[in-house]
Design a protein around this motif. Structure first.
Motif, PDB file in Angstrom:
ATOM      1  N   ARG A  94      15.993  -9.073   3.108  1.00 53.95           N
ATOM      2  CA  ARG A  94      15.475 -10.161   2.723  1.00 53.95           C
ATOM      3  C   ARG A  94      13.956 -10.546   2.633  1.00 53.95           C
ATOM      4  NH1 ARG A  94      20.447 -13.996   4.958  1.00 53.95           N
ATOM      5  NH2 ARG A  94      22.260 -12.843   3.941  1.00 53.95           N
ATOM      6  N   GLY A  95      13.716 -11.182   1.462  1.00 51.45           N
ATOM      7  CA  GLY A  95      12.388 -11.741   1.463  1.00 51.45           C
ATOM      8  C   GLY A  95      11.456 -10.636   1.180  1.00 51.45           C
ATOM      9  N   ILE A  96      11.770  -9.442   0.805  1.00 49.88           N
ATOM     10  CA  ILE A  96      10.858  -8.502   0.360  1.00 49.88           C
ATOM     11  C   ILE A  96      11.029  -8.112  -0.991  1.00 49.88           C
ATOM     12  CG2 ILE A  96       9.992  -6.137   0.649  1.00 49.88           C
ATOM     13  CD1 ILE A  96       9.428  -7.975   3.056  1.00 49.88           C
ATOM     14  N   GLU A  97      10.273  -8.353  -1.911  1.00 46.04           N
ATOM     15  CA  GLU A  97      10.624  -8.084  -3.362  1.00 46.04           C
ATOM     16  C   GLU A  97       9.509  -6.978  -3.926  1.00 46.04           C
ATOM     17  OE1 GLU A  97       9.987 -11.813  -5.148  1.00 46.04           O
ATOM     18  OE2 GLU A  97      11.924 -12.851  -4.060  1.00 46.04           O
ATOM     19  N   ASP A  98       9.902  -6.501  -5.203  1.00 46.76           N
ATOM     20  CA  ASP A  98       9.042  -5.529  -5.955  1.00 46.76           C
ATOM     21  C   ASP A  98       8.671  -4.321  -5.005  1.00 46.76           C
ATOM     22  OD1 ASP A  98       8.968  -7.499  -8.003  1.00 46.76           O
ATOM     23  OD2 ASP A  98       7.392  -8.615  -7.138  1.00 46.76           O
ATOM     24  N   ILE A  99       9.834  -3.742  -4.529  1.00 42.48           N
ATOM     25  CA  ILE A  99       9.476  -2.475  -3.639  1.00 42.48           C
ATOM     26  C   ILE A  99       9.427  -1.315  -4.537  1.00 42.48           C
ATOM     27  CG2 ILE A  99      10.415  -1.119  -1.932  1.00 42.48           C
ATOM     28  CD1 ILE A  99      11.846  -3.383  -0.766  1.00 42.48           C
ATOM     29  N   PRO A 100       8.135  -0.484  -4.670  1.00 39.56           N
ATOM     30  CA  PRO A 100       8.081   0.541  -5.344  1.00 39.56           C
ATOM     31  C   PRO A 100       9.414   1.583  -4.902  1.00 39.56           C
ATOM     32  CG  PRO A 100       6.042   0.118  -4.293  1.00 39.56           C
ATOM     33  CD  PRO A 100       7.010  -1.014  -3.848  1.00 39.56           C
ATOM     34  N   SER A 101      10.043   2.139  -5.685  1.00 38.49           N
ATOM     35  CA  SER A 101      11.323   3.173  -5.319  1.00 38.49           C
ATOM     36  C   SER A 101      10.940   4.122  -4.412  1.00 38.49           C
ATOM     37  CB  SER A 101      11.752   3.712  -6.506  1.00 38.49           C
ATOM     38  OG  SER A 101      10.693   4.397  -7.188  1.00 38.49           O
ATOM     39  N   GLU A 102       9.611   4.738  -4.281  1.00 43.64           N
ATOM     40  CA  GLU A 102       9.294   5.721  -3.648  1.00 43.64           C
ATOM     41  C   GLU A 102       9.076   5.536  -2.187  1.00 43.64           C
ATOM     42  OE1 GLU A 102       5.225   4.753  -5.703  1.00 43.64           O
ATOM     43  OE2 GLU A 102       7.612   4.737  -5.989  1.00 43.64           O
ATOM     44  N   HIS A 131       0.805  -1.066   0.003  1.00 43.08           N
ATOM     45  CA  HIS A 131       0.150  -0.162   0.103  1.00 43.08           C
ATOM     46  C   HIS A 131       0.737   1.226   0.003  1.00 43.08           C
ATOM     47  CE1 HIS A 131      -3.575  -2.593   0.842  1.00 43.08           C
ATOM     48  NE2 HIS A 131      -2.551  -3.411   1.696  1.00 43.08           N
ATOM     49  N   PRO A 132       1.503   1.278  -1.145  1.00 42.61           N
ATOM     50  CA  PRO A 132       2.751   2.670  -1.202  1.00 42.61           C
ATOM     51  C   PRO A 132       2.003   3.920  -0.930  1.00 42.61           C
ATOM     52  CG  PRO A 132       2.586   1.490  -3.218  1.00 42.61           C
ATOM     53  CD  PRO A 132       1.756   0.686  -2.138  1.00 42.61           C
ATOM     54  N   GLN A 133       0.865   4.049  -1.769  1.00 41.11           N
ATOM     55  CA  GLN A 133       0.199   5.365  -1.711  1.00 41.11           C
ATOM     56  C   GLN A 133      -0.230   5.547  -0.352  1.00 41.11           C
ATOM     57  OE1 GLN A 133       0.734   7.570  -4.248  1.00 41.11           O
ATOM     58  NE2 GLN A 133       1.967   5.841  -5.241  1.00 41.11           N
ATOM     59  N   ALA A 134      -0.876   4.801   0.071  1.00 39.56           N
ATOM     60  CA  ALA A 134      -1.350   5.043   1.468  1.00 39.56           C
ATOM     61  C   ALA A 134      -0.197   5.474   2.524  1.00 39.56           C
ATOM     62  CB  ALA A 134      -2.079   3.840   2.140  1.00 39.56           C
ATOM     63  N   GLU A 193      11.086   2.919  -0.827  1.00 37.01           N
ATOM     64  CA  GLU A 193      12.348   1.940  -0.277  1.00 37.01           C
ATOM     65  C   GLU A 193      12.935   2.364   0.806  1.00 37.01           C
ATOM     66  OE1 GLU A 193      16.446   1.269  -2.610  1.00 37.01           O
ATOM     67  OE2 GLU A 193      14.933   0.947  -3.752  1.00 37.01           O
ATOM     68  N   SER A 194      13.027   3.688   0.958  1.00 35.07           N
ATOM     69  CA  SER A 194      13.716   3.926   2.258  1.00 35.07           C
ATOM     70  C   SER A 194      12.995   3.652   3.387  1.00 35.07           C
ATOM     71  CB  SER A 194      14.150   5.818   2.119  1.00 35.07           C
ATOM     72  OG  SER A 194      12.799   6.440   2.081  1.00 35.07           O
ATOM     73  N   ALA A 195      11.445   4.056   3.534  1.00 34.61           N
ATOM     74  CA  ALA A 195      10.706   3.521   4.477  1.00 34.61           C
ATOM     75  C   ALA A 195      10.675   2.134   4.834  1.00 34.61           C
ATOM     76  CB  ALA A 195       9.421   3.898   4.174  1.00 34.61           C
ATOM     77  N   VAL A 196      10.888   1.113   3.685  1.00 36.03           N
ATOM     78  CA  VAL A 196      10.836  -0.249   4.178  1.00 36.03           C
ATOM     79  C   VAL A 196      12.239  -0.616   4.693  1.00 36.03           C
ATOM     80  CG1 VAL A 196      10.968  -2.312   2.754  1.00 36.03           C
ATOM     81  CG2 VAL A 196       9.407  -0.744   2.095  1.00 36.03           C
ATOM     82  N   LYS A 197      13.272   0.190   4.256  1.00 40.65           N
ATOM     83  CA  LYS A 197      14.560  -0.295   4.866  1.00 40.65           C
ATOM     84  C   LYS A 197      14.650   0.005   6.595  1.00 40.65           C
ATOM     85  CE  LYS A 197      17.568   0.397   0.809  1.00 40.65           C
ATOM     86  NZ  LYS A 197      18.400   1.277   0.325  1.00 40.65           N
ATOM     87  N   LEU A 198      13.743   0.781   7.098  1.00 38.65           N
ATOM     88  CA  LEU A 198      13.682   1.078   8.394  1.00 38.65           C
ATOM     89  C   LEU A 198      13.618  -0.133   9.040  1.00 38.65           C
ATOM     90  CD1 LEU A 198      11.455   4.477   8.407  1.00 38.65           C
ATOM     91  CD2 LEU A 198      13.958   4.262   8.850  1.00 38.65           C
ATOM     92  N   LYS A 199      14.236   0.025  10.411  1.00 36.23           N
ATOM     93  CA  LYS A 199      14.118  -1.126  11.396  1.00 36.23           C
ATOM     94  C   LYS A 199      12.946  -0.693  12.353  1.00 36.23           C
ATOM     95  CE  LYS A 199      19.286  -1.774  11.253  1.00 36.23           C
ATOM     96  NZ  LYS A 199      20.548  -1.880  12.206  1.00 36.23           N
TER      97      LYS A 199
END
Length: 227
Positions: free
Chosen positions: A167-175, A138-141, A177-183
């Protein structure tokens, strides 16, 4: 019944400040009565009053004076710092009322800088993966939440982040990506002494929780989504 809480007294911060310079059990035993009077009991009253204030705003967070507050005694077994006491008082507000629920409101009474925070701090690995998948799916949300937080003057803490895609996370929208990398996903707000000692403290913290509810709700929905 509405709990009465008119702010912490200056003596609370003064005692915690003195504790930073007197990290020994003899001193604390001599001042335990003051600690109970100015810190522990007011923290319990604050916990009850804030829980009521949150309920009035339909914010599903609450605290239990017996379960939500951290002890003043430190467990120093696995720490290089061996001082026996915490130099602040703190507690968590969660959906269950204890400290073991994901998505929290945190309050800290601290002579070096009191603050309130909300979000997901150092979640367990299975929780972390679901939160990341929630952002990916839900990248836009997610972007809308970050935009709203920014408009209100808040910012996520990006200081604890992975160097690579997890690892285990694929097809990440570029916008996102930085949020997904957070711990973890956490927002903090400093509380000056004037706020800590004011009867307006409850309203200020409850308003912060209201502002951060979209972030918390996003995480709850992600955690409850089907695998």
């Amino acid at each position: 019944m509405t709990s009465q809480f008119l702010g912490f007294k200056p003596e609370a911060l003064q005692l915690l400040e003195a504790l930073t310079e007197n990290q020994n059990r003899v001193w604390f035993a001599e001042h335990r009565e003051e600690y109970e009077q100015y810190v522990r009991e007011p923290m319990k009253a604050f916990t009850e009053a804030l829980s009521e204030a949150l309920a009035k705003r339909d914010i599903p967070l609450w605290g239990d004076p017996k379960k939500s507050l951290y002890r003043i005694n430190r467990d120093a077994r696995f720490s290089n710092a061996k001082h026996p006491y915490n130099m602040h008082a703190s507690g968590l507000f969660t959906r269950t009322g204890d400290k073991h629920s994901s998505g929290v409101l945190y309050f800290r009474l601290d002579p070096l800088g009191s603050r309130v925070a909300a979000g997901y701090l150092q979640p367990e690995s299975h929780v972390l993966k679901k939160l990341r998948l929630g952002i990916v799916n839900h990248p836009q949300a997610w972007l809308a939440i970050e935009k709203t937080l920014k408009k209100k003057g808040y910012a996520l803490d990006y200081s604890h982040s992975l160097a690579r895609i997890p690892r285990g996370i694929e097809d990440i929208p570029s916008e996102v990506e930085s949020a997904v990398k957070l711990k973890g996903w956490i927002v903090r707000k400093q509380l000056p002494r004037s706020s800590i000692c004011s009867k307006a403290l409850l309203k200020e913290v409850a308003s912060f929780a209201s502002d951060l509810l979209p972030l918390l709700s996003f995480g709850w929905h992600a955690l409850e989504a089907a695998p």
